[in-house]
Design a protein around this motif. Sequence first.
Motif, PDB file in Angstrom:
ATOM      1  N   LEU A   1     -17.862   5.535 -12.146  1.00 26.22           N
ATOM      2  CA  LEU A   1     -18.495   5.584 -10.828  1.00 26.22           C
ATOM      3  C   LEU A   1     -17.986   6.742  -9.974  1.00 26.22           C
ATOM      4  CD1 LEU A   1     -20.389   4.112  -8.810  1.00 26.22           C
ATOM      5  CD2 LEU A   1     -18.402   2.760  -8.086  1.00 26.22           C
ATOM      6  N   LYS A   2     -16.677   6.999 -10.051  1.00 26.78           N
ATOM      7  CA  LYS A   2     -16.010   8.027  -9.238  1.00 26.78           C
ATOM      8  C   LYS A   2     -16.303   7.845  -7.740  1.00 26.78           C
ATOM      9  CE  LYS A   2     -16.034  11.466 -12.942  1.00 26.78           C
ATOM     10  NZ  LYS A   2     -14.736  10.994 -13.448  1.00 26.78           N
ATOM     11  N   PRO A   3     -15.873   6.724  -7.170  1.00 31.62           N
ATOM     12  CA  PRO A   3     -16.129   6.477  -5.743  1.00 31.62           C
ATOM     13  C   PRO A   3     -15.290   7.385  -4.846  1.00 31.62           C
ATOM     14  CG  PRO A   3     -14.662   4.802  -6.590  1.00 31.62           C
ATOM     15  CD  PRO A   3     -15.085   5.637  -7.771  1.00 31.62           C
ATOM     16  N   SER A   4     -15.840   7.708  -3.694  1.00 33.52           N
ATOM     17  CA  SER A   4     -15.080   8.515  -2.734  1.00 33.52           C
ATOM     18  C   SER A   4     -14.055   7.664  -2.001  1.00 33.52           C
ATOM     19  CB  SER A   4     -16.027   9.163  -1.726  1.00 33.52           C
ATOM     20  OG  SER A   4     -16.748   8.172  -1.006  1.00 33.52           O
ATOM     21  N   LEU A   5     -14.261   6.348  -2.009  1.00 33.70           N
ATOM     22  CA  LEU A   5     -13.334   5.435  -1.335  1.00 33.70           C
ATOM     23  C   LEU A   5     -13.390   4.075  -2.018  1.00 33.70           C
ATOM     24  CD1 LEU A   5     -11.428   5.692   1.133  1.00 33.70           C
ATOM     25  CD2 LEU A   5     -13.196   4.594   2.508  1.00 33.70           C
ATOM     26  N   LEU A   6     -12.211   3.498  -2.258  1.00 32.58           N
ATOM     27  CA  LEU A   6     -12.099   2.163  -2.837  1.00 32.58           C
ATOM     28  C   LEU A   6     -11.544   1.237  -1.762  1.00 32.58           C
ATOM     29  CD1 LEU A   6     -12.036   0.137  -5.221  1.00 32.58           C
ATOM     30  CD2 LEU A   6      -9.747   1.024  -5.778  1.00 32.58           C
ATOM     31  N   LEU A   7     -12.303   0.220  -1.389  1.00 35.58           N
ATOM     32  CA  LEU A   7     -11.882  -0.706  -0.343  1.00 35.58           C
ATOM     33  C   LEU A   7     -11.186  -1.909  -0.961  1.00 35.58           C
ATOM     34  CD1 LEU A   7     -14.481   0.917   0.779  1.00 35.58           C
ATOM     35  CD2 LEU A   7     -14.429  -0.798   2.587  1.00 35.58           C
ATOM     36  N   LEU A   8     -10.009  -2.241  -0.424  1.00 35.41           N
ATOM     37  CA  LEU A   8      -9.193  -3.334  -0.943  1.00 35.41           C
ATOM     38  C   LEU A   8      -8.970  -4.390   0.128  1.00 35.41           C
ATOM     39  CD1 LEU A   8      -6.427  -1.196  -2.718  1.00 35.41           C
ATOM     40  CD2 LEU A   8      -8.517  -2.129  -3.741  1.00 35.41           C
ATOM     41  N   GLY A   9      -8.761  -5.626  -0.320  1.00 32.08           N
ATOM     42  CA  GLY A   9      -8.517  -6.726   0.617  1.00 32.08           C
ATOM     43  C   GLY A   9      -7.045  -7.057   0.745  1.00 32.08           C
ATOM     44  N   THR A  10      -6.154  -6.115   0.461  1.00 39.51           N
ATOM     45  CA  THR A  10      -4.722  -6.381   0.552  1.00 39.51           C
ATOM     46  C   THR A  10      -4.273  -6.471   2.002  1.00 39.51           C
ATOM     47  OG1 THR A  10      -4.411  -4.003   0.235  1.00 39.51           O
ATOM     48  CG2 THR A  10      -4.007  -5.408  -1.658  1.00 39.51           C
TER      49      THR A  10
ATOM     50  N   LYS B   1      -5.107   8.522  -9.713  1.00 40.04           N
ATOM     51  CA  LYS B   1      -4.594   9.328  -8.603  1.00 40.04           C
ATOM     52  C   LYS B   1      -5.693   9.992  -7.775  1.00 40.04           C
ATOM     53  CE  LYS B   1      -0.349   8.496  -9.825  1.00 40.04           C
ATOM     54  NZ  LYS B   1       0.503   7.602  -9.030  1.00 40.04           N
ATOM     55  N   ASP B   2      -6.885  10.146  -8.354  1.00 39.17           N
ATOM     56  CA  ASP B   2      -7.939  10.826  -7.616  1.00 39.17           C
ATOM     57  C   ASP B   2      -8.789   9.869  -6.778  1.00 39.17           C
ATOM     58  OD1 ASP B   2      -8.837   9.639  -9.946  1.00 39.17           O
ATOM     59  OD2 ASP B   2     -10.500  11.038 -10.208  1.00 39.17           O
ATOM     60  N   ILE B   3      -8.471   8.588  -6.812  1.00 44.35           N
ATOM     61  CA  ILE B   3      -9.244   7.611  -6.038  1.00 44.35           C
ATOM     62  C   ILE B   3      -8.464   7.193  -4.791  1.00 44.35           C
ATOM     63  CG2 ILE B   3     -10.237   5.292  -6.027  1.00 44.35           C
ATOM     64  CD1 ILE B   3     -10.986   5.614  -8.882  1.00 44.35           C
ATOM     65  N   LYS B   4      -9.057   7.441  -3.661  1.00 41.88           N
ATOM     66  CA  LYS B   4      -8.450   7.090  -2.384  1.00 41.88           C
ATOM     67  C   LYS B   4      -8.835   5.661  -2.022  1.00 41.88           C
ATOM     68  CE  LYS B   4      -8.047   8.928   2.341  1.00 41.88           C
ATOM     69  NZ  LYS B   4      -8.542   9.982   3.263  1.00 41.88           N
ATOM     70  N   PHE B   5      -7.871   4.885  -1.558  1.00 41.04           N
ATOM     71  CA  PHE B   5      -8.215   3.519  -1.161  1.00 41.04           C
ATOM     72  C   PHE B   5      -8.040   3.315   0.340  1.00 41.04           C
ATOM     73  CE2 PHE B   5      -3.686   2.811  -2.546  1.00 41.04           C
ATOM     74  CZ  PHE B   5      -3.177   2.365  -1.339  1.00 41.04           C
ATOM     75  N   TYR B   6      -8.687   2.277   0.806  1.00 43.37           N
ATOM     76  CA  TYR B   6      -8.727   1.947   2.238  1.00 43.37           C
ATOM     77  C   TYR B   6      -8.559   0.442   2.370  1.00 43.37           C
ATOM     78  CZ  TYR B   6     -11.168   1.014   6.734  1.00 43.37           C
ATOM     79  OH  TYR B   6     -11.531   0.570   7.985  1.00 43.37           O
ATOM     80  N   MET B   7      -7.624   0.017   3.237  1.00 40.32           N
ATOM     81  CA  MET B   7      -7.313  -1.403   3.416  1.00 40.32           C
ATOM     82  C   MET B   7      -7.680  -1.818   4.848  1.00 40.32           C
ATOM     83  SD  MET B   7      -3.577  -1.290   1.521  1.00 40.32           S
ATOM     84  CE  MET B   7      -2.980  -0.014   2.635  1.00 40.32           C
ATOM     85  N   PRO B   8      -8.927  -2.163   5.102  1.00 41.70           N
ATOM     86  CA  PRO B   8      -9.362  -2.416   6.486  1.00 41.70           C
ATOM     87  C   PRO B   8      -8.718  -3.629   7.139  1.00 41.70           C
ATOM     88  CG  PRO B   8     -11.114  -2.941   4.937  1.00 41.70           C
ATOM     89  CD  PRO B   8     -10.049  -2.249   4.148  1.00 41.70           C
ATOM     90  N   ILE B   9      -8.296  -4.629   6.349  1.00 45.21           N
ATOM     91  CA  ILE B   9      -7.758  -5.853   6.946  1.00 45.21           C
ATOM     92  C   ILE B   9      -6.255  -5.981   6.743  1.00 45.21           C
ATOM     93  CG2 ILE B   9      -9.961  -7.065   6.664  1.00 45.21           C
ATOM     94  CD1 ILE B   9      -8.654  -8.588   4.299  1.00 45.21           C
TER      95      ILE B   9
END
Length: 384
Positions: free
Chosen positions: A162-171, A201-209
């Motif tokens: 998929l090569k997403p620009s952002l991976l959202l996590l629920g951590t 390493k090329d996938i950036k993640f985002y933890m909104p909560i």
Amino acid sequence: MATAIQLELFEEPIVEGPTLEEEVRAIIDEIKDLYLDRSEAGPWAIACSFGKDSTTVLSLVARALQEMDAADRWRQVYVVTSDTRIENPEMADYAHSQSEQVNEWAKQSGIPIRSHIVWRELKRSFWVQHLGKGYPLPGNGRDRTCTHSLKIEPQNKFLQELKPSLLLLGTRTDESSRRARTIEKYREARESRFGYSPYQKDIKFYMPIVDLTTEDIWEFLQSPLPWGSSIEIRRLYREATGECGLLSPRKATKGRHACGARFGCWVCPPVQRDKSTENMALVHEWLLPLTEYRKELKEVWDGKKHPENRSGKMRKGKVLKEGQGCIRVPVRKQMLGRLLETEQEANAIRLEDGLLPLKLISDEELATIRAQWEEDEAERPWLL
């Protein structure tokens, strides 16, 4: 009186923090800003187990997209769920039904969200690895390979394509001190909600909560989800904990249980007690045979308690100490028989309750396991 006045002058004023509604509003606005930023091209992905935290993240993203004009919904969002095929059956059924509901709702609403369920290759199956090849069970440490082979690897394979620009996590840091340390390790900067995946390493993640508490999550989940009711997820967690402080007011004293239960594999070897499945068995009697099989499997595979069940050698013939090495073929056969008996016992109870039969192991796994036994009997006599 003068002393009291003087003390009042030095008292720090009580500063009320933001309400949950304000925090949720800020998160949704941040999600919208990130989504609309065309400098970061590419789809998004949400790692979702359909537990309380990932459900919250998915709901927040869905609400953000609902607030946008159709012309602004330019980015596709993929929901990725790893099915280990040995999940707690109640949670597995729920996750599959939620995935279907999300897809149906998104299609009808014109929301660019698509839910996918991925799973491991047959050769990496839990049953093929342990009942087929006789490998030792994973422990609660560095050898906890099951998490990688059953959950992380299938998800990573999907993400690589998929090569997403952002991976959202629920951590969330509130989950545990260990989880908090892991989050800090991979954050881009302190107090940031962004970081880079330790696996890709090329996938950036985002933890909104990341900064929400367990009480915040349950207060948020009192409202319906964009794609349906939230009653079912609250029921599952209530059954998993036995009792639960769902309605504990925000910032107030926590209830005896804040529904922080963790769902996982019903046969999970690393944990000493699978409390969620054991508690659910008090409501769903058909889960009792599964809890008993898990205990029996751990006992039989324990090289210290039953060294006679181990071959003392690796599959390639390397000599090890007594009580080490692969499980002998006859023992594997015995425990596969017990697994099939467990399936029959559970289904007998399910039939009385008017439920559909349960499948604990697939026909493909059975065939692969039996072929492995034949190969071991012919080529690896030290495993007999």
